[in-house]
Design a protein around this motif. Structure first.
Motif, PDB file in Angstrom:
ATOM      1  N   LYS A 113       5.274 -14.827 -10.535  1.00  0.00           N
ATOM      2  CA  LYS A 113       4.375 -15.415 -11.534  1.00  0.00           C
ATOM      3  C   LYS A 113       3.461 -14.368 -12.158  1.00  0.00           C
ATOM      4  CE  LYS A 113       1.001 -19.044 -12.237  1.00  0.00           C
ATOM      5  NZ  LYS A 113       0.150 -20.056 -11.666  1.00  0.00           N
ATOM      6  N   LEU A 114       3.011 -13.401 -11.354  1.00  0.00           N
ATOM      7  CA  LEU A 114       2.073 -12.373 -11.824  1.00  0.00           C
ATOM      8  C   LEU A 114       2.784 -11.028 -11.919  1.00  0.00           C
ATOM      9  CD1 LEU A 114      -1.000 -13.236  -9.564  1.00  0.00           C
ATOM     10  CD2 LEU A 114      -0.646 -13.914 -11.945  1.00  0.00           C
ATOM     11  N   GLY A 115       2.334 -10.221 -12.859  1.00  0.00           N
ATOM     12  CA  GLY A 115       2.866  -8.870 -12.988  1.00  0.00           C
ATOM     13  C   GLY A 115       2.255  -7.948 -11.948  1.00  0.00           C
ATOM     14  N   PRO A 116       2.847  -6.772 -11.745  1.00  0.00           N
ATOM     15  CA  PRO A 116       2.339  -5.834 -10.744  1.00  0.00           C
ATOM     16  C   PRO A 116       0.894  -5.404 -11.001  1.00  0.00           C
ATOM     17  CG  PRO A 116       4.416  -5.039 -11.682  1.00  0.00           C
ATOM     18  CD  PRO A 116       4.053  -6.293 -12.396  1.00  0.00           C
ATOM     19  N   ASP A 117       0.515  -5.229 -12.268  1.00  0.00           N
ATOM     20  CA  ASP A 117      -0.863  -4.832 -12.576  1.00  0.00           C
ATOM     21  C   ASP A 117      -1.847  -5.940 -12.222  1.00  0.00           C
ATOM     22  OD1 ASP A 117       0.001  -2.381 -13.486  1.00  0.00           O
ATOM     23  OD2 ASP A 117      -0.009  -2.967 -15.601  1.00  0.00           O
ATOM     24  N   ASP A 118      -1.471  -7.193 -12.517  1.00  0.00           N
ATOM     25  CA  ASP A 118      -2.343  -8.315 -12.179  1.00  0.00           C
ATOM     26  C   ASP A 118      -2.483  -8.467 -10.664  1.00  0.00           C
ATOM     27  OD1 ASP A 118      -2.879  -8.933 -14.816  1.00  0.00           O
ATOM     28  OD2 ASP A 118      -1.310 -10.457 -14.958  1.00  0.00           O
ATOM     29  N   ILE A 119      -1.402  -8.247  -9.939  1.00  0.00           N
ATOM     30  CA  ILE A 119      -1.470  -8.332  -8.472  1.00  0.00           C
ATOM     31  C   ILE A 119      -2.360  -7.221  -7.926  1.00  0.00           C
ATOM     32  CG2 ILE A 119      -0.116  -8.091  -6.344  1.00  0.00           C
ATOM     33  CD1 ILE A 119       2.163  -9.582  -7.812  1.00  0.00           C
ATOM     34  N   GLU A 120      -2.225  -6.027  -8.471  1.00  0.00           N
ATOM     35  CA  GLU A 120      -3.084  -4.898  -8.065  1.00  0.00           C
ATOM     36  C   GLU A 120      -4.549  -5.227  -8.343  1.00  0.00           C
ATOM     37  OE1 GLU A 120      -4.159  -0.948  -6.914  1.00  0.00           O
ATOM     38  OE2 GLU A 120      -2.125  -1.742  -6.884  1.00  0.00           O
ATOM     39  N   ASP A 121      -4.829  -5.758  -9.528  1.00  0.00           N
ATOM     40  CA  ASP A 121      -6.210  -6.064  -9.907  1.00  0.00           C
ATOM     41  C   ASP A 121      -6.810  -7.171  -9.046  1.00  0.00           C
ATOM     42  OD1 ASP A 121      -5.940  -4.133 -11.850  1.00  0.00           O
ATOM     43  OD2 ASP A 121      -5.640  -5.560 -13.498  1.00  0.00           O
ATOM     44  N   VAL A 122      -6.057  -8.250  -8.797  1.00  0.00           N
ATOM     45  CA  VAL A 122      -6.602  -9.353  -8.005  1.00  0.00           C
ATOM     46  C   VAL A 122      -6.771  -8.928  -6.550  1.00  0.00           C
ATOM     47  CG1 VAL A 122      -4.488 -10.609  -7.331  1.00  0.00           C
ATOM     48  CG2 VAL A 122      -6.587 -11.864  -7.768  1.00  0.00           C
ATOM     49  N   ALA A 123      -5.885  -8.080  -6.043  1.00  0.00           N
ATOM     50  CA  ALA A 123      -6.033  -7.593  -4.667  1.00  0.00           C
ATOM     51  C   ALA A 123      -7.289  -6.732  -4.531  1.00  0.00           C
ATOM     52  CB  ALA A 123      -4.795  -6.798  -4.250  1.00  0.00           C
ATOM     53  N   ASN A 124      -7.550  -5.891  -5.507  1.00  0.00           N
ATOM     54  CA  ASN A 124      -8.771  -5.077  -5.481  1.00  0.00           C
ATOM     55  C   ASN A 124     -10.015  -5.941  -5.643  1.00  0.00           C
ATOM     56  OD1 ASN A 124      -8.443  -2.001  -5.310  1.00  0.00           O
ATOM     57  ND2 ASN A 124      -6.726  -2.659  -6.578  1.00  0.00           N
ATOM     58  N   TYR A 125      -9.913  -6.980  -6.465  1.00  0.00           N
ATOM     59  CA  TYR A 125     -11.038  -7.902  -6.633  1.00  0.00           C
ATOM     60  C   TYR A 125     -11.351  -8.605  -5.311  1.00  0.00           C
ATOM     61  CZ  TYR A 125     -13.709 -11.984  -8.058  1.00  0.00           C
ATOM     62  OH  TYR A 125     -14.673 -12.961  -8.146  1.00  0.00           O
ATOM     63  N   VAL A 126     -10.340  -9.129  -4.637  1.00  0.00           N
ATOM     64  CA  VAL A 126     -10.545  -9.815  -3.351  1.00  0.00           C
ATOM     65  C   VAL A 126     -11.093  -8.834  -2.322  1.00  0.00           C
ATOM     66  CG1 VAL A 126      -9.346 -10.935  -1.419  1.00  0.00           C
ATOM     67  CG2 VAL A 126      -8.847 -11.625  -3.767  1.00  0.00           C
ATOM     68  N   PHE A 127     -10.548  -7.621  -2.285  1.00  0.00           N
ATOM     69  CA  PHE A 127     -11.021  -6.596  -1.350  1.00  0.00           C
ATOM     70  C   PHE A 127     -12.511  -6.314  -1.559  1.00  0.00           C
ATOM     71  CE2 PHE A 127     -11.780  -2.160  -0.167  1.00  0.00           C
ATOM     72  CZ  PHE A 127     -11.310  -2.147   1.141  1.00  0.00           C
ATOM     73  N   ASN A 128     -12.926  -6.173  -2.819  1.00  0.00           N
ATOM     74  CA  ASN A 128     -14.336  -5.900  -3.119  1.00  0.00           C
ATOM     75  C   ASN A 128     -15.240  -7.085  -2.879  1.00  0.00           C
ATOM     76  OD1 ASN A 128     -14.077  -3.183  -3.823  1.00  0.00           O
ATOM     77  ND2 ASN A 128     -13.449  -3.690  -5.899  1.00  0.00           N
ATOM     78  N   GLN A 129     -14.733  -8.277  -3.138  1.00  0.00           N
ATOM     79  CA  GLN A 129     -15.556  -9.486  -2.981  1.00  0.00           C
ATOM     80  C   GLN A 129     -15.661  -9.924  -1.516  1.00  0.00           C
ATOM     81  OE1 GLN A 129     -17.260  -9.695  -6.130  1.00  0.00           O
ATOM     82  NE2 GLN A 129     -17.280 -11.766  -5.345  1.00  0.00           N
ATOM     83  N   ALA A 130     -14.762  -9.497  -0.668  1.00  0.00           N
ATOM     84  CA  ALA A 130     -14.714  -9.996   0.715  1.00  0.00           C
ATOM     85  C   ALA A 130     -16.013  -9.716   1.473  1.00  0.00           C
ATOM     86  CB  ALA A 130     -13.537  -9.368   1.462  1.00  0.00           C
TER      87      ALA A 130
END
Length: 194
Positions: free
Chosen positions: A174-191
């Protein structure tokens, strides 16, 4: 710090210790920014600044008199002034400088896009870093370290988002590799903030 305060030392000493320990990354970013600004201004000056007009050597003898006579006739004609300052070159240099100085730095992950992807795909189950399906498996650092295969790191989060697990669906198609990279970094920072 408690030992320092317990011995009767003052709070300003503690503050001065904390202020002196500045991250090297901040200082190197500042040095790089100053170097880039200096090089940009030097380049703009070389590109835009007027150069000294070239003078023609004085002609001697008869040829010089002829040229002088012709020059006096031409001086009566209207002069078209030529300036070494080019408004187009100045505009291009200032535009380039503004683009470099005001542009967003290129980062490996775009956290704003990551937040947008999270809001559009993940908040149904993970609003505010919680988990509505399995409440103990939140998106907080402690829970990620405990429950996520691979622990608290961006690669493990990317793997989970891409492939899914248990009740979490896979978003790899459903998501492109860039979107997956961005959301993973967002979750990592928000955790650590949720």
């Amino acid at each position: 710090p408690r030992a320092i305060l317990a011995q009767g030392s003052s709070l300003p000493l503690l503050r001065s210790i904390c202020i002196c320990i500045r991250p090297a990354a901040t200082m190197s970013r500042t040095a790089c920014a100053l170097l880039a600004a200096g090089l940009g201004l030097y380049g703009a000056q070389c590109f835009v600044a007027p150069s000294a007009p070239r003078s023609q050597p004085e002609a001697s003898g008869v040829a010089g008199l002829r040229q002088h006579g012709t020059a006096s006739l031409e001086s009566a004609a209207p002069q078209v002034s030529s300036s070494a300052w080019s408004p187009l070159a100045l505009g291009a240099a200032l535009g380039l400088l503004a683009a470099v100085a005001g542009g967003r730095p290129a980062l490996a992950a775009d956290l704003e896009n990551g937040e947008s992807v999270f809001q559009g795909n993940c908040t149904a189950c993970h609003a505010g870093g919680n988990n509505t399906v399995v409440p103990e498996k939140k998106l907080k650092k402690e829970a990620i370290e405990k429950y996520l295969t691979g622990g608290y790191n961006v690669d493990a989060i990317k793997y989970q988002v891409t492939n899914g697990k248990n009740s979490m669906p896979a978003f790899g198609e459903k998501l492109g590799p860039d979107d997956i990279e961005d959301v993973a970094n967002y979750v990592f920072n928000q955790a650590t903030k949720w």
